[in-house]
Design a protein around this motif. Sequence first.
Motif, PDB file in Angstrom:
ATOM      1  N   VAL A  92      49.152  44.088  39.958  1.00 20.79           N
ATOM      2  CA  VAL A  92      50.165  43.303  39.239  1.00 20.79           C
ATOM      3  C   VAL A  92      49.732  43.079  37.790  1.00 20.79           C
ATOM      4  O   VAL A  92      50.528  43.234  36.853  1.00 20.79           O
ATOM      5  CB  VAL A  92      50.398  41.953  39.943  1.00 20.79           C
ATOM      6  N   PHE A  93      48.460  42.762  37.601  1.00 23.13           N
ATOM      7  CA  PHE A  93      47.957  42.472  36.258  1.00 23.13           C
ATOM      8  C   PHE A  93      47.984  43.702  35.355  1.00 23.13           C
ATOM      9  O   PHE A  93      47.959  43.582  34.124  1.00 23.13           O
ATOM     10  CB  PHE A  93      46.529  41.926  36.350  1.00 23.13           C
ATOM     11  N   GLN A  94      48.028  44.893  35.931  1.00 25.89           N
ATOM     12  CA  GLN A  94      48.050  46.110  35.129  1.00 25.89           C
ATOM     13  C   GLN A  94      49.328  46.224  34.291  1.00 25.89           C
ATOM     14  O   GLN A  94      49.370  47.004  33.328  1.00 25.89           O
ATOM     15  CB  GLN A  94      47.914  47.342  36.031  1.00 25.89           C
ATOM     16  N   TYR A  95      50.338  45.440  34.639  1.00 26.29           N
ATOM     17  CA  TYR A  95      51.595  45.486  33.900  1.00 26.29           C
ATOM     18  C   TYR A  95      51.604  44.491  32.728  1.00 26.29           C
ATOM     19  O   TYR A  95      52.596  44.416  32.001  1.00 26.29           O
ATOM     20  CB  TYR A  95      52.768  45.192  34.841  1.00 26.29           C
ATOM     21  N   LEU A  96      50.538  43.744  32.536  1.00 23.32           N
ATOM     22  CA  LEU A  96      50.481  42.705  31.503  1.00 23.32           C
ATOM     23  C   LEU A  96      49.853  43.235  30.223  1.00 23.32           C
ATOM     24  O   LEU A  96      48.970  44.099  30.253  1.00 23.32           O
ATOM     25  CB  LEU A  96      49.679  41.505  32.010  1.00 23.32           C
ATOM     26  N   ASP A  97      50.293  42.672  29.100  1.00 25.52           N
ATOM     27  CA  ASP A  97      49.644  43.005  27.840  1.00 25.52           C
ATOM     28  C   ASP A  97      48.368  42.189  27.701  1.00 25.52           C
ATOM     29  O   ASP A  97      48.050  41.324  28.512  1.00 25.52           O
ATOM     30  CB  ASP A  97      50.596  42.782  26.660  1.00 25.52           C
ATOM     31  N   LEU A  98      47.602  42.467  26.654  1.00 24.03           N
ATOM     32  CA  LEU A  98      46.294  41.837  26.496  1.00 24.03           C
ATOM     33  C   LEU A  98      46.403  40.324  26.316  1.00 24.03           C
ATOM     34  O   LEU A  98      45.597  39.560  26.854  1.00 24.03           O
ATOM     35  CB  LEU A  98      45.567  42.456  25.300  1.00 24.03           C
ATOM     36  N   LYS A  99      47.411  39.881  25.574  1.00 20.90           N
ATOM     37  CA  LYS A  99      47.579  38.445  25.365  1.00 20.90           C
ATOM     38  C   LYS A  99      47.867  37.744  26.698  1.00 20.90           C
ATOM     39  O   LYS A  99      47.304  36.675  26.990  1.00 20.90           O
ATOM     40  CB  LYS A  99      48.704  38.172  24.365  1.00 20.90           C
ATOM     41  N   SER A 100      48.718  38.344  27.523  1.00 26.12           N
ATOM     42  CA  SER A 100      49.037  37.737  28.815  1.00 26.12           C
ATOM     43  C   SER A 100      47.817  37.708  29.730  1.00 26.12           C
ATOM     44  O   SER A 100      47.606  36.749  30.472  1.00 26.12           O
ATOM     45  CB  SER A 100      50.176  38.509  29.484  1.00 26.12           C
ATOM     46  N   LEU A 101      47.002  38.765  29.679  1.00 26.63           N
ATOM     47  CA  LEU A 101      45.784  38.774  30.477  1.00 26.63           C
ATOM     48  C   LEU A 101      44.844  37.647  30.061  1.00 26.63           C
ATOM     49  O   LEU A 101      44.227  36.984  30.901  1.00 26.63           O
ATOM     50  CB  LEU A 101      45.070  40.119  30.330  1.00 26.63           C
ATOM     51  N   CYS A 102      44.749  37.409  28.748  1.00 24.63           N
ATOM     52  CA  CYS A 102      43.903  36.324  28.263  1.00 24.63           C
ATOM     53  C   CYS A 102      44.413  34.962  28.744  1.00 24.63           C
ATOM     54  O   CYS A 102      43.623  34.074  29.085  1.00 24.63           O
ATOM     55  CB  CYS A 102      43.839  36.358  26.734  1.00 24.63           C
ATOM     56  N   ARG A 103      45.714  34.806  28.781  1.00 22.12           N
ATOM     57  CA  ARG A 103      46.284  33.545  29.248  1.00 22.12           C
ATOM     58  C   ARG A 103      46.088  33.384  30.762  1.00 22.12           C
ATOM     59  O   ARG A 103      45.841  32.280  31.253  1.00 22.12           O
ATOM     60  CB  ARG A 103      47.766  33.484  28.890  1.00 22.12           C
ATOM     61  N   CYS A 104      46.196  34.491  31.490  1.00 19.00           N
ATOM     62  CA  CYS A 104      45.985  34.417  32.943  1.00 19.00           C
ATOM     63  C   CYS A 104      44.557  33.976  33.262  1.00 19.00           C
ATOM     64  O   CYS A 104      44.319  33.327  34.288  1.00 19.00           O
ATOM     65  CB  CYS A 104      46.263  35.776  33.580  1.00 19.00           C
ATOM     66  N   ALA A 105      43.628  34.323  32.386  1.00 14.31           N
ATOM     67  CA  ALA A 105      42.230  33.954  32.617  1.00 14.31           C
ATOM     68  C   ALA A 105      42.036  32.446  32.624  1.00 14.31           C
ATOM     69  O   ALA A 105      41.019  31.946  33.121  1.00 14.31           O
ATOM     70  CB  ALA A 105      41.337  34.589  31.558  1.00 14.31           C
ATOM     71  N   GLN A 106      43.009  31.697  32.100  1.00  9.80           N
ATOM     72  CA  GLN A 106      42.896  30.250  32.022  1.00  9.80           C
ATOM     73  C   GLN A 106      43.596  29.530  33.184  1.00  9.80           C
ATOM     74  O   GLN A 106      43.566  28.309  33.259  1.00  9.80           O
ATOM     75  CB  GLN A 106      43.478  29.770  30.688  1.00  9.80           C
ATOM     76  N   VAL A 107      44.217  30.291  34.092  1.00 11.37           N
ATOM     77  CA  VAL A 107      44.991  29.674  35.173  1.00 11.37           C
ATOM     78  C   VAL A 107      44.084  29.113  36.261  1.00 11.37           C
ATOM     79  O   VAL A 107      44.245  27.978  36.701  1.00 11.37           O
ATOM     80  CB  VAL A 107      45.978  30.700  35.765  1.00 11.37           C
ATOM     81  N   SER A 108      43.129  29.914  36.711  1.00 16.62           N
ATOM     82  CA  SER A 108      42.253  29.481  37.804  1.00 16.62           C
ATOM     83  C   SER A 108      41.003  30.356  37.798  1.00 16.62           C
ATOM     84  O   SER A 108      40.942  31.380  37.118  1.00 16.62           O
ATOM     85  CB  SER A 108      42.964  29.596  39.154  1.00 16.62           C
ATOM     86  N   LYS A 109      40.051  29.951  38.607  1.00 13.92           N
ATOM     87  CA  LYS A 109      38.814  30.727  38.693  1.00 13.92           C
ATOM     88  C   LYS A 109      39.083  32.113  39.268  1.00 13.92           C
ATOM     89  O   LYS A 109      38.501  33.111  38.850  1.00 13.92           O
ATOM     90  CB  LYS A 109      37.800  29.991  39.560  1.00 13.92           C
ATOM     91  N   ARG A 110      39.969  32.169  40.257  1.00 13.06           N
ATOM     92  CA  ARG A 110      40.279  33.467  40.865  1.00 13.06           C
ATOM     93  C   ARG A 110      40.945  34.392  39.866  1.00 13.06           C
ATOM     94  O   ARG A 110      40.601  35.574  39.748  1.00 13.06           O
ATOM     95  CB  ARG A 110      41.162  33.276  42.091  1.00 13.06           C
ATOM     96  N   TRP A 111      41.926  33.872  39.154  1.00 15.71           N
ATOM     97  CA  TRP A 111      42.590  34.687  38.150  1.00 15.71           C
ATOM     98  C   TRP A 111      41.617  35.101  37.050  1.00 15.71           C
ATOM     99  O   TRP A 111      41.687  36.202  36.528  1.00 15.71           O
ATOM    100  CB  TRP A 111      43.783  33.928  37.562  1.00 15.71           C
ATOM    101  N   TYR A 112      40.743  34.200  36.704  1.00 17.59           N
ATOM    102  CA  TYR A 112      39.728  34.511  35.696  1.00 17.59           C
ATOM    103  C   TYR A 112      38.893  35.711  36.132  1.00 17.59           C
ATOM    104  O   TYR A 112      38.638  36.639  35.345  1.00 17.59           O
ATOM    105  CB  TYR A 112      38.836  33.290  35.481  1.00 17.59           C
ATOM    106  N   SER A 113      38.487  35.730  37.402  1.00 23.89           N
ATOM    107  CA  SER A 113      37.668  36.839  37.900  1.00 23.89           C
ATOM    108  C   SER A 113      38.460  38.144  37.939  1.00 23.89           C
ATOM    109  O   SER A 113      37.920  39.222  37.687  1.00 23.89           O
ATOM    110  CB  SER A 113      37.121  36.503  39.287  1.00 23.89           C
ATOM    111  N   ILE A 114      39.759  38.032  38.232  1.00 24.57           N
ATOM    112  CA  ILE A 114      40.597  39.234  38.278  1.00 24.57           C
ATOM    113  C   ILE A 114      40.701  39.869  36.903  1.00 24.57           C
ATOM    114  O   ILE A 114      40.698  41.096  36.772  1.00 24.57           O
ATOM    115  CB  ILE A 114      41.992  38.897  38.842  1.00 24.57           C
ATOM    116  N   THR A 115      40.795  39.051  35.865  1.00 27.65           N
ATOM    117  CA  THR A 115      40.925  39.606  34.504  1.00 27.65           C
ATOM    118  C   THR A 115      39.667  40.334  34.055  1.00 27.65           C
ATOM    119  O   THR A 115      39.674  40.973  33.001  1.00 27.65           O
ATOM    120  CB  THR A 115      41.252  38.500  33.484  1.00 27.65           C
ATOM    121  N   PHE A 116      38.588  40.256  34.817  1.00 29.25           N
ATOM    122  CA  PHE A 116      37.371  40.986  34.485  1.00 29.25           C
ATOM    123  C   PHE A 116      37.292  42.331  35.207  1.00 29.25           C
ATOM    124  O   PHE A 116      36.295  43.040  35.069  1.00 29.25           O
ATOM    125  CB  PHE A 116      36.131  40.144  34.826  1.00 29.25           C
TER     126      PHE A 116
END
Length: 569
Positions: free
Chosen positions: A245-269
């Motif tokens: 799902v995250f592969q469809y996001l731009d870089l700015k959206s990925l950076c914002r997702c990193a702030q949602v939760s610890k799990r999302w933060y780990s996914i963005t890596f």
Amino acid sequence: MTELITKEPKKNNLNPIYGNMIFLEQFVESVISYSSRYNSILSILYAPENLIGNPSKYPNYGDYPNSYTLRSYGKWWNQSEAAQPDYMPQDVDRIPSEDFVTVRFKHGVFPENVHIYETYNPGAVVRLWGHLVSNPWLLLWEGDPQVCLPVARRFSPPIRQVKELVNEIRIEFNQSTLKYYTSLDAVLLTGYQPKSLLQCKLLQKGLFDCLDGCDCDIDKSIESHPCSDGIDLFADLPFEVMVHVFQYLDLKSLCRCAQVSKRWYSITFDPTLYREISLKRYWNKVDGAVIKHFISKCKNVKKLDMSWCSIEKQITEPVFIEFLERCCPNITHLSLGHCFGHTSSLGYITKYGDLTDLRLRNCKCKTEEYKALSNLTKLTALDLYCSSISDEYLINILKSNRDLKHLNLDLCELLERLDEVTEIVSIYNPNLITWSSWKTYSITSEGVKFLAQCSSLRELDLGWCLLLNDPGNCLERIATGCKDLRRLILSGWRGVNDQLLLPLIRQCEQIRELDLLGMKNISVDICERILSSFTKLKLLDISFCDLIKPEQVVLWQQHYPNVTIQQAQ
């Protein structure tokens, strides 16, 4: 000379403090950088430097050599087989910028207006940025490209209020809606200059309401850290599904997702999210900190676009090299348009033997630094637009890359032996599909004949290459050897007549785009034959062809409605 006008303080209801400042109107003092130009380096005709000073033609409308003219228009260039594909389509801006020019003014001011004097085919300006030299860029205005009437205009978009002094303006263009080349005559910056440092600091401290000048927050979001977990509606989804799902996001959206939760933060890596990276959209934010942030995430970048990022100013060479070594061991596509300037980084690039697509448009490397590129052996596309490469180094690159399909040498004005280069191409790169050497003057008709041996050629741009030389029978050789030609640009070939164009009509049935600009000896009859014979023709440029009258062009436009027929006078 740059005009500078000092007026009495203007009444400003929104910001009364401006009433105690000096109101200035300034035209451009110098041109700092640009991504596109129509002029050759030794000519001031159509050059960016024509933006300096007062307007010379406005309010007149037309194609004036003492204006600044951009190289491309419409969608023709983006439709070329050699055009760079988007490495990260989800990160393409809603209003893509195709080119830019940066101009400087004598005095820094709190900007009130930016007036752009457009004297030919207006409507391409889509974004204005401002800053004081060495300070961050602030977005002043953006808007869609416009379809305008063919009249000169002073374009004055409503810019945002900013609490910073500005003495440089960057204008970005999107020429996709233009019917022909666009030209600018001048740029006027108006604003308020503080009478004292104290007055300046009071404004910058926010003693009046002022909008922030930029809404791009990639620099803030990359410094994100895990937030405390809340309700996660995606908690039951497997990690792999979330990554998809995250592969469809731009870089700015990925950076914002990193702030949602610890799990999302780990996914963005997850490194798979960064196999293709395009930073062009964030050119004003990319610096050493951003690159170091990506070093922590990226493991196997395949495609990287850092165009416009000015890395020689914002990113140290060690950081850039570390990024390449740690994150791009198997990179295949690399675009560094108008950003490259480190002294030895080209040598590091050549360590990556899987490179197939290398774009170095407007790069500021020294000539000898291109020597290292001959170590590459798998290139299929090489873009050296407006670079300082020499004949010797280019020849070595061509010999090392026998699978080369696309080569751009536009405005490579240090190339002095193009006939020798084309001979090498005919031997080592016979499967070339596109060749472009627009305004690279050292080729002769004999050199063109070598290109005729590349039977796979579908696009051939030799615009302004044979200004004074006799074309001889080189077009006949091209027609015989390159029967699959779709795009042929011969602008400025003064010696061409009807007879020399006949072989193209007889043998090149696939031509869609044909540029005959400036051919003063071609007749109405040959143009009629071109229009009736090339059934797939989409574009015909017969501007400045003296024997073709406008009334005849009007009739053709009515009879061939599917063909765009250009005729500037």
